[in-house]
Write an enzyme that holds these catalytic residues in place. Structure first.
Site, PDB file in Angstrom:
ATOM      1  N   GLU A 211       0.875  -1.182   0.000  1.00 42.17           N
ATOM      2  CA  GLU A 211       0.000   0.000   0.000  1.00 42.17           C
ATOM      3  C   GLU A 211       0.901   1.219   0.000  1.00 42.17           C
ATOM      4  OE1 GLU A 211      -3.192   0.034  -0.308  1.00 42.17           O
ATOM      5  OE2 GLU A 211      -3.619  -2.089  -0.034  1.00 42.17           O
ATOM      6  N   CYS A 245      -2.613   9.364   2.697  1.00 45.93           N
ATOM      7  CA  CYS A 245      -2.161   8.772   1.429  1.00 45.93           C
ATOM      8  C   CYS A 245      -3.137   9.030   0.291  1.00 45.93           C
ATOM      9  CB  CYS A 245      -1.921   7.279   1.590  1.00 45.93           C
ATOM     10  SG  CYS A 245      -3.379   6.404   2.142  1.00 45.93           S
TER      11      CYS A 245
HETATM   12  P1  NAD Z   1       7.452   5.194   7.458  1.00 47.93           P
HETATM   13  O1  NAD Z   1       8.687   6.039   7.414  1.00 47.93           O
HETATM   14  O2  NAD Z   1       6.710   5.081   8.714  1.00 47.93           O
HETATM   15  O3  NAD Z   1       7.846   3.769   6.927  1.00 47.93           O
HETATM   16  C1  NAD Z   1       6.919   2.719   6.872  1.00 47.93           C
HETATM   17  C2  NAD Z   1       7.521   1.502   7.485  1.00 47.93           C
HETATM   18  O4  NAD Z   1       8.679   1.143   6.762  1.00 47.93           O
HETATM   19  C3  NAD Z   1       7.947   1.677   8.942  1.00 47.93           C
HETATM   20  O5  NAD Z   1       7.398   0.638   9.726  1.00 47.93           O
HETATM   21  C4  NAD Z   1       9.453   1.604   8.892  1.00 47.93           C
HETATM   22  O6  NAD Z   1      10.010   0.919  10.004  1.00 47.93           O
HETATM   23  C5  NAD Z   1       9.723   0.824   7.649  1.00 47.93           C
HETATM   24  N1  NAD Z   1      10.987   1.210   7.039  1.00 47.93           N
HETATM   25  C6  NAD Z   1      11.477   2.469   6.907  1.00 47.93           C
HETATM   26  N2  NAD Z   1      12.681   2.439   6.276  1.00 47.93           N
HETATM   27  C7  NAD Z   1      12.947   1.145   6.025  1.00 47.93           C
HETATM   28  C8  NAD Z   1      14.037   0.457   5.406  1.00 47.93           C
HETATM   29  N3  NAD Z   1      15.072   1.120   4.903  1.00 47.93           N
HETATM   30  N4  NAD Z   1      13.982  -0.890   5.346  1.00 47.93           N
HETATM   31  C9  NAD Z   1      12.931  -1.564   5.833  1.00 47.93           C
HETATM   32  N5  NAD Z   1      11.875  -0.961   6.428  1.00 47.93           N
HETATM   33  C10 NAD Z   1      11.876   0.353   6.514  1.00 47.93           C
HETATM   34  O7  NAD Z   1       6.391   5.666   6.432  1.00 47.93           O
HETATM   35  P2  NAD Z   1       6.585   6.439   5.114  1.00 47.93           P
HETATM   36  O8  NAD Z   1       7.218   5.530   4.124  1.00 47.93           O
HETATM   37  O9  NAD Z   1       7.163   7.802   5.338  1.00 47.93           O
HETATM   38  O10 NAD Z   1       5.003   6.618   4.831  1.00 47.93           O
HETATM   39  C11 NAD Z   1       4.548   7.599   4.039  1.00 47.93           C
HETATM   40  C12 NAD Z   1       4.186   6.993   2.710  1.00 47.93           C
HETATM   41  O11 NAD Z   1       3.233   5.984   2.904  1.00 47.93           O
HETATM   42  C13 NAD Z   1       3.569   7.984   1.758  1.00 47.93           C
HETATM   43  O12 NAD Z   1       4.116   7.783   0.485  1.00 47.93           O
HETATM   44  C14 NAD Z   1       2.096   7.595   1.755  1.00 47.93           C
HETATM   45  O13 NAD Z   1       1.419   7.926   0.569  1.00 47.93           O
HETATM   46  C15 NAD Z   1       2.192   6.128   1.973  1.00 47.93           C
HETATM   47  N6  NAD Z   1       0.957   5.613   2.563  1.00 47.93           N
HETATM   48  C16 NAD Z   1       0.196   4.791   1.814  1.00 47.93           C
HETATM   49  C17 NAD Z   1      -0.985   4.306   2.340  1.00 47.93           C
HETATM   50  C18 NAD Z   1      -1.874   3.407   1.557  1.00 47.93           C
HETATM   51  O14 NAD Z   1      -2.790   2.863   2.140  1.00 47.93           O
HETATM   52  N7  NAD Z   1      -1.646   3.193   0.274  1.00 47.93           N
HETATM   53  C19 NAD Z   1      -1.373   4.693   3.620  1.00 47.93           C
HETATM   54  C20 NAD Z   1      -0.555   5.527   4.340  1.00 47.93           C
HETATM   55  C21 NAD Z   1       0.630   5.986   3.818  1.00 47.93           C
END
Ligand code: NAD
Length: 459
Positions: A211, A245
């Site tokens: 997602e 998102c």
């Molecule tokens: P985040 O930084 O919280 O990361 C998400 C998860 O990935 C965390 O649990 C983190 O521990 C893990 N993570 C981070 N770096 C990592 C790595 N190098 N290796 C392995 N795991 C790692 O969240 P984010 O990525 O900043 O979230 C924002 C993004 O999520 C936006 O792009 C948003 O659009 C998207 N999003 C999508 C949905 C959906 O339902 N499609 C919902 C919410 C957010």
């Protein structure tokens, strides 16, 4: 640390293999317990959401807790029906026989959440996992630590600890978790980390639901009700300070109505959050200084039509409308994921369609038009995970809708029965009787007794 994770996964796998998680009773009980957790302990979760994101109680209740409680209830009431094997036609050549599809649990799943709806984005996939009869390990985002701590405290109190665990921590922990062998991985977060997750999953050919995000456009056509369009776009964009998102990431508005649309958009911001949005109890904050700095840099591009105020100590960025943004600006390249909304003027829907199709597929696509032919044409000629006509960002609350992205915005769908399907293997089963065993089926075909094609089911 890794040894620990191995131990957690193998403990859950042993419980899964014991068959405990398969029964309808177990699934219903867990779903009821999950619902009880978010309703009875709503205050704990609301406090955490306030600490992490300064989310007001109304948004926390509606967008996080009630959504999850309703989904758990909806799923609990239907899961027995979804679990029933479905009968399918058996071709004549296989008579006597019965054909069914049964929905088999996958095993032990890993659920990695994002920080923007930190409760919902781990519990909603968990509902899907439980409905499918699976065990699961939750890894909430470290970027929203209060919410992660609330989940770590409450989940073991309400849900079967044999089958559900919470692991807190950061990238190191997520990386170590991804090294384990899972039966399913559900990831919510950015596209670049989605690639890391999918690469790790590929090692064991583990199925994934990703997602992800992207730049979801809102297209405003001349035929739109401009005031309603402006208010709905403003709500979708500035809910949770733009960190949603499904939020509209930018607006493409017909030149002929652009001025009037901007008047309504600014009026909506003032109406929702007042002249000083920093004082509004309904306007959220940026999750971290890192994200604040990233967003502040985006403010320097184009003309600030409204807003633009910011305060790093308070992680506050005002609801901001940008106009005259050059096409190469970063704010038009990367997902904004904050309270900034560029409004671009277009000559007509051909240009809007070309603009969308020149970019990676977005998570959502929103058309504001009262001319249905225009709305349908835009949907037919573009691709996006989901879409809405005359609204935006709110469609995920519809349980019957498959929710998820396509291409760069993700893969796999969930919510309601779609989540159940994501967490089960649709196993085709042919069950034959043995009273007849026509020799015609078998070689040597030189006997000339081969069955006619129509009986073989060959057209
Ligand atoms: P985040 O930084 O919280 O990361 C998400 C998860 O990935 C965390 O649990 C983190 O521990 C893990 N993570 C981070 N770096 C990592 C790595 N190098 N290796 C392995 N795991 C790692 O969240 P984010 O990525 O900043 O979230 C924002 C993004 O999520 C936006 O792009 C948003 O659009 C998207 N999003 C999508 C949905 C959906 O339902 N499609 C919902 C919410 C957010």
């Amino acid at each position: 640390m890794t040894t620990n994770f191995e131990e957690i996964v193998s403990r859950h796998r042993a419980i899964f293999q014991s068959g405990k998680t398969r029964s309808a009773e177990w699934r219903e009980k867990q779903l009821a317990a999950l619902r009880a957790m978010v309703t009875e302990r709503a205050d704990v979760f609301c406090d955490a959401l306030w600490k992490d994101l300064r989310r007001n109680k109304v948004d926390a209740t509606v967008a996080d807790l009630k959504t999850v409680a309703d989904e758990a209830d909806y799923t609990r009431r239907r899961v027995r029906h979804w679990m029933k094997p479905k009968s399918e036609r058996t071709p004549l050549v296989l008579w006597p026989g019965r054909t069914t599809v049964s929905f088999e649990p996958l095993g032990v799943g890993l659920i990695i959440g994002a920080w923007n709806y930190p409760i919902q984005l781990v519990l909603s996939p968990l509902i899907a996992a439980l409905s499918g009869g699976n065990a699961a390990v939750l890894k909430p985002s470290e970027v929203s630590p209060a919410s992660a701590a609330a989940l770590a405290e409450l989940v073991p109190q309400y849900l079967d600890p044999d089958a559900v665990s919470v692991v807190t921590g950061g990238v190191a922990e997520t990386t170590a978790l991804l090294e384990q062998k899972w039966d399913h991985i559900f990831f919510t977060g950015g596209t670049s980390i989605g690639r890391i997750v999918m690469t790790a999953a590929a090692k064991n050919l583990t199925p994934v639901v990703l997602e992800l995000g992207g730049k979801s456009p809102a297209i405003v056509h001349d035929s739109a009700d401009l005031k309603v369009a402006a208010r709905r776009i403003a709500h979708g964009r500035w809910l949770n300070a733009g960190q949603t998102c499904t939020a509209p990431d930018y607006v493409l508005v017909s030149k002929s109505v652009a001025h009037e649309f901007l008047v309504h958009l600014k009026a909506a911001v003032l109406d929702f959050y007042g002249a000083d949005p920093q004082k509004s109890p309904d306007f959220g904050r940026i999750v971290s200084p890192r994200h604040f700095d990233r967003l502040k840099n985006l403010l320097g591009e184009g003309t600030i039509h409204h807003g633009g105020q910011h305060d790093r100590d308070d992680l506050f960025i005002a609801p901001t409308i940008l106009t005259d943004v050059p096409p190469t600006a970063a704010v038009l390249q990367e997902e904004i994921f904050g309270p900034i909304l560029p409004v671009l003027e277009i000559d007509g829907i051909d240009q809007a369609i070309a603009h969308v199709n020149a970019r990676p597929h977005p998570l959502g696509l929103y058309v504001f038009a009262n001319d249905q032919a225009v709305a349908q044409r835009i949907l037919a000629e573009t691709a996006s995970g989901d879409a809405a006509i005359n609204d935006c960002a709110v469609h995920p609350i519809i349980r019957e809708l498959p929710f998820g992205g396509v291409g760069n915005s993700g893969m796999g769908k969930y919510h309601g029965e779609w989540g159940f399907r994501a967490y089960t293997n649709a196993r085709g089963v042919l069950s034959r009787g043995t009273r007849f065993d026509a020799a015609l089926r078998y070689p040597p075909y030189s006997r000339g007794t081969r069955l006619p094609n129509w009986i073989m089911g060959i057209r």
